[in-house]
Design a protein around this motif. Structure first.
Motif, short mmCIF file in Angstrom:
data_model
loop_
_atom_site.label_atom_id
_atom_site.label_comp_id
_atom_site.label_asym_id
_atom_site.label_seq_id
_atom_site.Cartn_x
_atom_site.Cartn_y
_atom_site.Cartn_z
N VAL A 289 0.85 -1.18 0.00
CA VAL A 289 0.00 0.00 0.00
C VAL A 289 0.89 1.24 0.00
O VAL A 289 1.84 1.31 0.79
CB VAL A 289 -0.94 0.01 1.24
CG1 VAL A 289 -1.73 1.30 1.30
CG2 VAL A 289 -1.87 -1.19 1.18
N PRO A 290 0.63 2.23 -0.85
CA PRO A 290 1.47 3.44 -0.90
C PRO A 290 1.54 4.16 0.45
O PRO A 290 0.64 4.02 1.29
CB PRO A 290 0.78 4.31 -1.96
CG PRO A 290 0.03 3.34 -2.80
CD PRO A 290 -0.41 2.26 -1.88
N ALA A 291 2.59 4.92 0.61
CA ALA A 291 2.88 5.55 1.91
C ALA A 291 1.76 6.47 2.37
O ALA A 291 1.35 6.44 3.54
CB ALA A 291 4.21 6.30 1.83
N ARG A 292 1.29 7.35 1.50
CA ARG A 292 0.24 8.29 1.92
C ARG A 292 -1.04 7.56 2.31
O ARG A 292 -1.70 7.92 3.29
CB ARG A 292 -0.05 9.30 0.80
CG ARG A 292 1.02 10.34 0.58
CD ARG A 292 0.52 11.40 -0.40
NE ARG A 292 1.59 12.27 -0.84
CZ ARG A 292 2.00 13.36 -0.17
NH1 ARG A 292 1.41 13.69 0.96
NH2 ARG A 292 2.98 14.10 -0.65
N THR A 293 -1.38 6.55 1.53
CA THR A 293 -2.59 5.79 1.86
C THR A 293 -2.44 5.11 3.22
O THR A 293 -3.37 5.13 4.04
CB THR A 293 -2.86 4.73 0.78
OG1 THR A 293 -3.04 5.37 -0.49
CG2 THR A 293 -4.11 3.92 1.11
N ARG A 294 -1.28 4.53 3.46
CA ARG A 294 -1.07 3.87 4.76
C ARG A 294 -1.07 4.90 5.89
O ARG A 294 -1.61 4.64 6.97
CB ARG A 294 0.23 3.08 4.75
CG ARG A 294 0.36 2.15 5.95
CD ARG A 294 1.45 1.11 5.73
NE ARG A 294 1.51 0.17 6.84
CZ ARG A 294 0.72 -0.88 6.98
NH1 ARG A 294 -0.21 -1.13 6.09
NH2 ARG A 294 0.84 -1.69 8.02
N ALA A 295 -0.48 6.07 5.66
CA ALA A 295 -0.49 7.12 6.69
C ALA A 295 -1.93 7.55 7.00
O ALA A 295 -2.28 7.79 8.16
CB ALA A 295 0.34 8.31 6.23
N LEU A 296 -2.75 7.64 5.96
CA LEU A 296 -4.14 8.04 6.14
C LEU A 296 -4.89 6.98 6.96
O LEU A 296 -5.68 7.31 7.86
CB LEU A 296 -4.80 8.22 4.78
CG LEU A 296 -6.18 8.88 4.74
CD1 LEU A 296 -6.15 10.27 5.34
CD2 LEU A 296 -6.68 8.95 3.30
N CYS A 297 -4.64 5.71 6.68
CA CYS A 297 -5.28 4.63 7.43
C CYS A 297 -4.83 4.66 8.90
O CYS A 297 -5.64 4.43 9.81
CB CYS A 297 -4.95 3.28 6.81
SG CYS A 297 -5.62 3.04 5.14
N LEU A 298 -3.55 4.93 9.14
CA LEU A 298 -3.04 5.01 10.51
C LEU A 298 -3.66 6.20 11.25
O LEU A 298 -3.99 6.10 12.44
CB LEU A 298 -1.52 5.14 10.49
CG LEU A 298 -0.75 3.86 10.17
CD1 LEU A 298 0.69 4.17 9.78
CD2 LEU A 298 -0.79 2.89 11.36
N GLY A 333 2.28 8.43 -7.38
CA GLY A 333 1.92 7.15 -7.96
C GLY A 333 0.49 6.77 -7.67
O GLY A 333 -0.44 7.47 -8.02
N ASP A 334 0.32 5.63 -6.98
CA ASP A 334 -1.00 5.12 -6.68
C ASP A 334 -1.68 5.84 -5.51
O ASP A 334 -2.76 5.46 -5.09
CB ASP A 334 -0.94 3.62 -6.36
CG ASP A 334 -0.56 2.79 -7.58
OD1 ASP A 334 -0.85 3.27 -8.70
OD2 ASP A 334 0.00 1.70 -7.41
N ASP A 335 -1.03 6.88 -4.97
CA ASP A 335 -1.61 7.63 -3.85
C ASP A 335 -2.63 8.67 -4.33
O ASP A 335 -2.80 9.71 -3.71
CB ASP A 335 -0.51 8.35 -3.07
CG ASP A 335 0.14 7.43 -2.05
OD1 ASP A 335 -0.27 6.27 -2.00
OD2 ASP A 335 1.02 7.88 -1.32
#
Length: 454
Positions: A289-298, A333-335
């Protein structure tokens, strides 16, 4: 009393009818003329099959896989009235399911011009006659053809659109154009997005276009966002469910994680903390999972944990979110969906978490620093920050709390965002005990007007 009056009263007493005039028309008049008079064909009540069929062709915005109900059509007509006639007092034109029933039963064939325009827009009809609507003073054939300005293309015409046969990238390109539009246009965009989703649903039946599952997932997520941020229909969760299921079908892990995060966000908005924690955990399943997406989930996990009173895990989740953002490269990218998640966004979530955990002082400091910063940020986020900052001032400075609430209200009006208005609700309720203060009274009245209007 005249003879005709006696006959009318007798007919009324015998038939127990409430309308004496209708009895007089049907009983007294034939008696005067010496025989029954056949009713004009246009006065005979007949079901309006055109309107009923047009409604049934629409997909229910609330119940997956079912057709639009009369109540849902009434809600859509009321929303269309607000869009077509902004700034006008439309209380006299709003309708309900009973009104739709009268139209479909043919008891009423010629509603007001405003209601006809709204019906034509909602049901994608180009003329009144297409919906079986005509004035009883003239035959349906003589009904003037009244084009609806800027009417979206109909479902039938879209089936022949070149986009339906194009590469999925064409669908993504169009969605990018729509998502770039300002929030004020979302109610109107919702009509177009729904039509596109009907097309996607039809194209995927029977498994003929599996390549469109990912396309469907992204369009459905945008539709859920429109529904959650406007008042066109309370069906954001239905569209988000569809988005998540299609993302799983397409093996799109980033969008699956994002959809779970959105489910957690919706649960928090609705006060369901357990569901918020459950969905935020699902969003953090291992995978690329891209970094921004993972940060948003966290960040969403942190807010859910804070709402439950879990101090230590909340702090750990915020720290992990900030650490993820250090891994963001030059390109997103995918973010695509999570590109708004940056250090300022996480700071705002941190402030909200601190308030939920009882530390209103540090939350106030963070929110004020964010609002003093001149860096660009979406107006909806700014409105939410003002709403949350108002809660921080609630117990020791109600006038300042009302000031931030009023600022959030203005931003809600500017962006047509009902999500901001919903976020201000707890503040407006808590401030009612201070309604003798002019600033508080003005805010409470403004919030009540906004909720009623929306």
């Amino acid at each position: 009393m005249t003879d005709s009056g006696n006959m009318c009263w007798t007919a009324y007493a015998n038939s127990r009818q409430a309308d004496c005039l209708s009895v007089c028309d049907e009983t007294c008049w034939p008696w005067r003329e010496g025989g029954a008079v056949p009713r004009h064909p246009e006065t005979v009540i007949a079901p309006n099959a055109l309107l009923a069929d047009a409604r049934r062709r629409r997909i229910s915005p609330r119940r997956a896989g079912q057709r639009m109900s009369r109540a849902e059509l009434a809600d859509a007509v009321n929303a269309a009235l607000d869009r077509l006639y902004p700034g006008q007092n439309l209380a006299a034109y709003y309708v309900d399911h009973r009104w739709v029933g009268k139209l479909e039963r043919g008891e009423h064939r010629w509603p007001s011009r405003e209601r006809r325009n709204a019906l034509c827009q909602v049901l994608s009809a180009s003329t009144d006659a297409d919906l079986g609507l005509y004035s009883p003073r003239r035959t349906p054939d003589s009904t003037p053809r009244r084009p609806i300005p800027d009417r979206p293309r109909t479902y039938r015409s879209l089936l022949d659109d070149e986009l339906t046969c194009a590469d999925p990238q064409a669908w993504h390109d169009e969605l990018d154009q729509l998502t770039a539009q300002p929030p004020q246009t979302w109610p109107e965009l919702g009509i177009r997005v729904r039509e596109r989703l009907e097309i996607l649903d039809a194209l995927q039946r029977g498994g003929t276009r599996p390549d469109l599952a990912g396309v469907d997932a992204r369009w459905s997520e945008f539709m859920s966002w429109i529904a959650d941020n406007t008042t066109i229909a309370p069906d954001g969760g239905v569209w988000l469910d569809r988005s998540r299921h299609r993302a799983v079908e397409a093996d799109d892990l980033p969008l699956t994680a994002y959809a779970c995060m959105r489910h957690s966000q919706r649960a928090l908005d609705n006060g369901d903390i357990r569901a918020a924690i459950t969905f935020s955990r699902r969003s953090l399943t291992p995978g690329p999972v891209p970094a921004r997406t993972r940060a948003l989930c966290l960040a969403r996990m942190a807010e859910a944990l804070a709402a439950s009173g879990n101090d230590d895990d909340t702090t750990a989740a915020i720290t992990a979110a900030r650490r993820e953002l250090t891994n963001v490269g030059a390109t997103t990218g995918d973010d695509h969906f999570a590109r708004h998640c940056d250090l300022r966004y996480v700071a705002a979530v941190d402030a909200r978490c601190r308030y939920l955990l009882g530390d209103a002082a540090s939350a106030t400091t963070i929110f004020e620093e964010l609002l003093d910063d001149q860096l660009p940020v979406t107006l909806i986020d700014i409105g939410l920050w003002h709403a949350h900052l108002g809660e921080c001032y609630l117990h020791h400075d109600p006038e300042r709390a009302a000031h931030h609430g009023s600022t959030a209200l203005r931003l809600a009006d500017k962006t047509a965002s009902y999500r901001i208005i919903r976020a201000i609700g707890p503040l407006a309720i808590a401030l009612r005990q201070h309604r003798t203060l002019p600033a508080v009274r003005s805010f409470i009245n403004g919030h009540r007007t906004a909720v009623t209007r929306q």
